[in-house]
Design a protein around this motif. Structure first.
Motif, PDB file in Angstrom:
ATOM      1  N   THR A 141      86.337  57.190  68.520  1.00  0.00           N
ATOM      2  CA  THR A 141      85.842  57.705  67.250  1.00  0.00           C
ATOM      3  C   THR A 141      84.739  56.779  66.762  1.00  0.00           C
ATOM      4  OG1 THR A 141      87.815  56.648  66.332  1.00  0.00           O
ATOM      5  CG2 THR A 141      87.816  59.016  66.426  1.00  0.00           C
ATOM      6  N   ILE A 142      83.568  57.356  66.575  1.00  0.00           N
ATOM      7  CA  ILE A 142      82.390  56.574  66.155  1.00  0.00           C
ATOM      8  C   ILE A 142      82.251  56.754  64.658  1.00  0.00           C
ATOM      9  CG2 ILE A 142      79.906  56.304  66.465  1.00  0.00           C
ATOM     10  CD1 ILE A 142      80.416  57.934  69.172  1.00  0.00           C
ATOM     11  N   VAL A 143      82.566  55.714  63.931  1.00  0.00           N
ATOM     12  CA  VAL A 143      82.688  55.842  62.480  1.00  0.00           C
ATOM     13  C   VAL A 143      81.522  55.135  61.796  1.00  0.00           C
ATOM     14  CG1 VAL A 143      84.218  55.499  60.523  1.00  0.00           C
ATOM     15  CG2 VAL A 143      85.183  55.740  62.812  1.00  0.00           C
ATOM     16  N   ALA A 144      80.736  55.901  61.067  1.00  0.00           N
ATOM     17  CA  ALA A 144      79.563  55.321  60.407  1.00  0.00           C
ATOM     18  C   ALA A 144      79.920  54.822  59.016  1.00  0.00           C
ATOM     19  CB  ALA A 144      78.455  56.363  60.307  1.00  0.00           C
ATOM     20  N   GLY A 145      79.534  53.579  58.698  1.00  0.00           N
ATOM     21  CA  GLY A 145      79.671  53.035  57.345  1.00  0.00           C
ATOM     22  C   GLY A 145      78.357  53.197  56.591  1.00  0.00           C
ATOM     23  N   CYS A 146      78.212  52.430  55.502  1.00  0.00           N
ATOM     24  CA  CYS A 146      77.039  52.594  54.633  1.00  0.00           C
ATOM     25  C   CYS A 146      75.708  52.328  55.333  1.00  0.00           C
ATOM     26  CB  CYS A 146      77.142  51.633  53.444  1.00  0.00           C
ATOM     27  SG  CYS A 146      78.363  52.114  52.207  1.00  0.00           S
ATOM     28  N   VAL A 147      75.648  51.233  56.100  1.00  0.00           N
ATOM     29  CA  VAL A 147      74.335  50.792  56.593  1.00  0.00           C
ATOM     30  C   VAL A 147      73.637  51.855  57.442  1.00  0.00           C
ATOM     31  CG1 VAL A 147      73.138  49.084  58.018  1.00  0.00           C
ATOM     32  CG2 VAL A 147      74.833  48.341  56.338  1.00  0.00           C
ATOM     33  N   PRO A 148      74.306  52.431  58.450  1.00  0.00           N
ATOM     34  CA  PRO A 148      73.607  53.474  59.207  1.00  0.00           C
ATOM     35  C   PRO A 148      73.210  54.656  58.334  1.00  0.00           C
ATOM     36  CG  PRO A 148      75.890  53.248  59.950  1.00  0.00           C
ATOM     37  CD  PRO A 148      75.633  52.139  59.018  1.00  0.00           C
ATOM     38  N   GLY A 149      73.979  54.890  57.258  1.00  0.00           N
ATOM     39  CA  GLY A 149      73.651  55.969  56.338  1.00  0.00           C
ATOM     40  C   GLY A 149      72.331  55.730  55.624  1.00  0.00           C
ATOM     41  N   ILE A 150      71.997  54.463  55.393  1.00  0.00           N
ATOM     42  CA  ILE A 150      70.737  54.166  54.696  1.00  0.00           C
ATOM     43  C   ILE A 150      69.586  54.035  55.686  1.00  0.00           C
ATOM     44  CG2 ILE A 150      69.556  52.563  53.162  1.00  0.00           C
ATOM     45  CD1 ILE A 150      72.200  51.746  52.029  1.00  0.00           C
ATOM     46  N   ILE A 151      69.845  53.350  56.810  1.00  0.00           N
ATOM     47  CA  ILE A 151      68.719  53.127  57.734  1.00  0.00           C
ATOM     48  C   ILE A 151      68.471  54.350  58.615  1.00  0.00           C
ATOM     49  CG2 ILE A 151      69.079  50.623  57.710  1.00  0.00           C
ATOM     50  CD1 ILE A 151      70.310  50.798  60.482  1.00  0.00           C
ATOM     51  N   GLY A 152      69.395  55.334  58.548  1.00  0.00           N
ATOM     52  CA  GLY A 152      69.105  56.607  59.200  1.00  0.00           C
ATOM     53  C   GLY A 152      69.521  56.721  60.652  1.00  0.00           C
ATOM     54  N   ASP A 153      70.472  55.906  61.094  1.00  0.00           N
ATOM     55  CA  ASP A 153      70.973  56.079  62.464  1.00  0.00           C
ATOM     56  C   ASP A 153      71.667  57.437  62.585  1.00  0.00           C
ATOM     57  OD1 ASP A 153      70.072  53.614  63.138  1.00  0.00           O
ATOM     58  OD2 ASP A 153      72.031  52.672  63.414  1.00  0.00           O
ATOM     59  N   ASP A 154      71.453  58.103  63.707  1.00  0.00           N
ATOM     60  CA  ASP A 154      72.028  59.425  63.932  1.00  0.00           C
ATOM     61  C   ASP A 154      73.200  59.305  64.914  1.00  0.00           C
ATOM     62  OD1 ASP A 154      72.632  62.048  64.453  1.00  0.00           O
ATOM     63  OD2 ASP A 154      70.747  62.483  65.501  1.00  0.00           O
ATOM     64  N   ILE A 155      74.415  59.131  64.372  1.00  0.00           N
ATOM     65  CA  ILE A 155      75.556  58.912  65.268  1.00  0.00           C
ATOM     66  C   ILE A 155      75.913  60.177  66.047  1.00  0.00           C
ATOM     67  CG2 ILE A 155      76.542  57.005  63.918  1.00  0.00           C
ATOM     68  CD1 ILE A 155      78.685  59.041  62.933  1.00  0.00           C
ATOM     69  N   ASP A 156      75.637  61.327  65.461  1.00  0.00           N
ATOM     70  CA  ASP A 156      75.919  62.574  66.184  1.00  0.00           C
ATOM     71  C   ASP A 156      74.988  62.721  67.378  1.00  0.00           C
ATOM     72  OD1 ASP A 156      77.834  64.165  64.197  1.00  0.00           O
ATOM     73  OD2 ASP A 156      76.309  63.146  63.026  1.00  0.00           O
TER      74      ASP A 156
END
Lengths: 510, 447
Positions: A141-156
């Motif tokens: 399970t690849i769980v995104a926290g705040c930082v990728p949400g701001i810098i725009g990493d696309d976990i999907d």
């Protein structure tokens, strides 16, 4: 289009108009519910706030319980360190279910300053590949926290790109804490990835039937198999209580999704019915199971307390035409339980109690406390949405006098002020939320702990038994109160408890 | 150690360490400028890792926090912080307010000092530290708070006072035994007649901390934790510092006292007398263990797994004080190559002459692999020099490893989920006796 077609599930403030900052009373809320307007309560904002949790924490409580799953946090180093306490539940839960205490495995990509500037997707890719090789899990399970949400990493995008290269099933989960105030969005976030990735039949599962009788037997079994939803608010002991009740109606139980193997999730799509134990948890997913797989569901009462357990059981029985059996079971169970509770009633008589927890847990437990002879004088619930209306009505109906309901995502400063005014004899609060009442000297009990029984008829008795124990010697808390103080100023105790709810928070569209 | 992830990190982020550190200060009030979940994450973590200690006067879910949301991400969070500080001063009684930043406000570029300085100008006892989670681990967060104190809170230009020292290097809550370890080290220094400012014990006060610049020496009980602050202290207040290992047990305490004595140019005879007396007491207490130590054959091979403070200090204790055979020492911090030799030196030349194998590895699942390299597994031979009887001193994450090798186990280093710790400590001569009780107690638990 289904919500599940999107990468990210909606937040609950949008989907359910859920609110976290509101002052009301039990009768006020019940009236709004009757008028059908309680979903129109505007959310407030507090000018003073204390730290709470975010959706990442409850999401991890679910994900860490899955056997053969590795949790890969894509965030800064600290996100998910809460797992150190949740791991106790994982160990205890795996021991109770599989006879062996097993630690969860959780990893962090530990994004640093360089990653914040240049993006963390490459690091995430390498982490997924290494985790797949090192642990050989069924799922990551690849769980995104705040930082990728701001810098725009696309976990999907990363999961989709890498899936062909790894043997584990990759499950992206969105837990960017700053994006929602309602941490119950966590359940939607986890269910979202389950719905998108784990429910489709894979490979050859249609075994050729040996003979017609076997086919019939299997159909008959599935026709009375129910999904019992547990997002980790129940320990094994509580699951067993509900299983006991359901089995005695002739049903088979598939507990889902905590501690279920990711490869077995597909079973949930074949059940005859899904039964929620808490509307706060399951509505998002049960709607999807109905819409996509035609699995009907019941989501109304939480089986905490005598009345609620019986109502919950009746609803289930009605779906299978087992009403008569259910009535006999309920009558026997209630009679036996009520008699057993007599022993505790004298000590509870006339005692006032304040309850604090997640929306439904708080309300259902408050009803239970009324039933065992305590007087509820205040409730703080972590959020409000329209699912709570039915519980407000039950509580208002039984209330001796109207009392305060504080809708707050914890915020113990309001609670300290309220408790100081109400001076209850007993307090029940969520884990890590009992310290305030304890330091005020109020006998205190935890309202949720997966090692203890709370649910069903057994839960009523066990909770009553524990409260009786607490009240029999509250010296620990009394000593604290005599020797310690909370950090709140005298001025704060004298101020109105809702001084920091702004005017928008106080107004209600009626 | 993986280059790509940290497995079951044995630390929080720098904000987590910073918040715990401020909570541990007398009258310290952390004000988090962060997303809402950070505080809860820390409370949960302490619950599972700090020996059942969560929060304090103002910790856990009591900490004020700006709880920034998407609105602040779009428009900036400085106004929200200003509102939060203003209301905190009304609601929460504290001696020192410390604004600490999380990832979100830092990534969006909030300038907390612009806000904090406005309050400072009005005479509010408030400072700030930039502690966003992506900056490092909780040990570094501790260092960052000390640095903020050194820079913005301590009185400047104080005359040095003979015999006054500051003591740090033990990180509150990250070392579950922090209270006892600080007390134990403090007690050692007091035996030398020194006046000790240890910042985080009940004997410490904010007034004392303000005057910390008058110390003639800073003593850092760690090769890593607090080093940044010690260097900054020297620069800002002219106080030099010595770095020692965590003085666990009789041998390490003796070395510690001599090292401090030399740094302060104390009368060697005074130091010698203190050591002689304390050793006499120590061995008088240890003496009656001897029958059972020998008769029950309590000598053990050992694997030590711990943070930079504990891994080397526990190894030395086991080898030099107990006469055990620690063959593998695992340091779980992610330490830059430059920092590794200092730790390696701590276990290179032990007085016992025994030498361990030191590795740097954060991931619990990899410890068995390291042991297999150090101690080859049986290959079906009739006579095999087994790794037995063995003992594992580590964190609660080493329980599975200890089960795998069939060894008893004691949790000492974070996370300690399976012990209740209040003021137990392992530093000093007495601390060595406590640790001896705890390890031998585990071995004979089923006797």
């Amino acid at each position: 289009m289904s919500y599940f077609d999107n990468k990210v599930p909606p937040k609950r403030e949008d989907r359910l108009s859920a609110v976290i900052a509101h002052q009301d009373s039990i009768c006020g809320l019940a009236r709004k519910g009757k008028g059908g307007k309680s979903c129109l309560i505007d959310d407030g904002e507090r000018g003073f706030t204390q730290g709470t949790i975010c959706l990442l924490l409850p999401a991890l409580a679910m994900l860490n319980s899955l056997p053969d799953n590795v949790v890969l946090l894509h965030s800064a180093l600290g996100c998910g360190s809460c797992t150190h306490s949740q791991n106790a539940n994982v160990r205890m839960g795996s021991n109770a279910r599989r006879g062996k205490a097993q630690d969860g495995i959780w990893l962090s990509t530990a994004l640093d300053e360089t990653d914040v500037i240049s993006g963390g997707e490459d690091k995430l890719e390498r982490a997924i590949i290494e985790a797949d090789r090192r642990y050989r899990p069924a799922s990551i399970t690849i769980v995104a926290g705040c930082v990728p949400g701001i810098i725009g990493d696309d976990i999907d995008g990363v999961a989709q790109r890498l899936q062909p290269q790894v043997s584990a099933k990759l499950l992206p989960v969105h837990c960017e804490g700053f994006k929602t105030k309602i941490w119950a969005t966590a359940y939607d976030a986890v269910y979202h990835t389950i719905g998108r990735n784990l429910l489709e039949e894979k490979g050859v599962t249609e075994h050729t039937p040996q003979d017609e009788l076997e086919v019939l037997r299997e159909q008959e079994r599935l026709a009375r198999t129910v999904n019992l939803m547990n997002v980790s608010s129940m320990g094994r002991v509580d699951e067993q209580e509900l299983e006991r009740l359901l089995v005695s109606l002739g049903l088979e139980v598939n507990v889902f999704p905590v501690f279920a193997h990711p490869d077995s999730f597909v079973k949930a799509t074949r059940a005859a019915l899904s039964i929620s134990t808490c509307p706060t948890h399951d509505d998002y997913f049960l709607g999807y199971l109905e819409e996509r797989f035609n699995v009907p569901s019941i989501i109304k009462h939480m089986p905490i307390g005598i009345e609620n357990t019986s109502l919950w059981l009746r609803d289930v029985a009605a779906r299978f035409g087992f009403e008569e059996q259910a009535e006999r079971l309920i009558a026997a169970e209630e009679a036996e339980l009520k008699e057993a509770l007599e022993e505790f009633r004298p000590l509870f008589h006339g005692k006032k109690v304040f309850v604090s927890a997640g929306e439904f847990r708080a309300l259902a437990t408050a009803r239970l406390l009324q039933e065992i002879g305590l007087e509820v004088v205040g409730i703080r619930s972590f959020h409000h949405d329209h699912f709570a209306e039915v519980e407000y009505e039950k509580l208002a109906r039984e209330a001796k006098t109207d009392y305060v309901v504080d809708i707050a995502n914890v915020q113990p400063f309001e609670e300290a002020n309220l408790l100081n005014r109400l001076k209850p004899d007993l307090f029940l609060g969520h884990a890590n939320g009992n310290m305030t009442a304890s330091k005020l000297g109020i006998p205190t009990h935890v309202i949720y702990n997966t090692g203890l029984a709370y649910i069903g008829y057994r839960g009523v008795y066990e909770l009553a038994r524990r409260l009786h124990r607490q009240l029999s010697n509250p010296a620990y808390n009394r000593n604290l109160a005599e020797n310690l103080r909370l950090p709140y100023s005298d001025a704060w105790y004298q101020a109105e408890p809702f001084s920091y709810l702004n005017t928008r928070g106080r107004s209600v569209n009626e | 150690m993986s280059e790509n992830f940290v497995e079951r990190a044995r630390y929080l982020c720098s904000l987590g360490g910073a918040a715990a550190t401020v909570t541990a200060l007398p009258g310290g009030i952390p004000i988090l400028h962060s997303a809402s979940g950070c505080a809860g994450n820390f409370a949960w973590t302490q619950n599972g890792g700090s020996g059942l200690q969560v929060g304090g006067y103002c910790g856990g879910l009591t900490v004020p926090s700006s709880n920034v949301q998407e609105t602040e991400v779009v428009f900036g969070g400085e106004d929200r912080l200003r509102e939060q500080i203003t209301s905190t001063l009304k609601v929460i009684d504290g001696g020192l307010y410390v604004v600490l930043t999380g990832c979100v406000p830092e990534v969006i570029g909030d300038d907390i000092f612009a806000v904090v300085n406005d309050f400072r100008e009005e005479g509010v006892p408030i400072i700030g530290a930039v502690t966003g989670g992506f900056r490092g681990d909780s040990y570094w967060g501790y260092d960052l708070v000390l640095q903020a104190l050194v820079k913005d809170y301590l009185d400047k230009g104080l005359a040095k006072v003979k015999g006054r020292v500051n003591l740090w290097g033990v990180v509150p809550y990250m070392d579950p035994f922090w209270r006892g370890n600080l007390e134990g080290a403090r007690h050692l220094l007091e035996l030398l007649g020194l006046e000790v400012n240890s910042f985080f014990t009940p004997a410490d006060t904010l007034e004392g901390i303000r005057e910390a610049g008058a110390a003639e020496l800073n003593i850092v009980l760690s090769d890593l934790y607090g080093q940044g602050a010690a260097a900054l202290f020297q620069e800002k207040h002219g106080t030099p510092f010595v770095t020692t290992s965590l003085p666990i047990g009789v041998s390490a305490s003796e070395t510690f006292l001599r090292q401090v004595g030399a740094a302060l140019e104390l009368d060697p005879e005074l130091v010698q007398n203190v050591i002689a007396r304390e050793k006499r007491h120590y061995y008088q207490i240890l003496e009656p263990l001897t029958d059972c130590y020998i008769d029950l054959d309590l000598q053990r091979y050992a694997v030590v797994v711990g943070d930079a403070n504990y891994a080397v200090a526990l190894t030395r204790f086991l080898a030099d004080d107990l006469g055990w055979l620690p063959v593998l020492t695992v340091v779980t911090d992610r330490i830059h190559e430059n920092g590794q030799p200092a730790l390696a030196a701590r276990v290179e030349q032990l007085a016992s002459g025994f030498s361990t194998n030191l590795v740097f590895e954060s991931d619990a699942s990899q410890v068995l692999g390291h042991l297999n390299q150090v101690w080859p597994r049986a290959a079906g031979q009739k006579y095999y020099n087994a790794f037995s009887p063995a003992f594992v001193v580590g964190s609660s994450l080493e329980r599975e490893f200890a089960l795998q090798i069939g060894a008893p186990h004691l949790s000492v280093s974070f996370p300690v989920a399976n012990r209740a710790v209040l003021d137990r400590g392992y530093t000093g001569f007495r601390g060595g006796l406590r640790l001896a009780e705890d390890v031998f107690g585990q071995i004979v638990a089923n006797r």
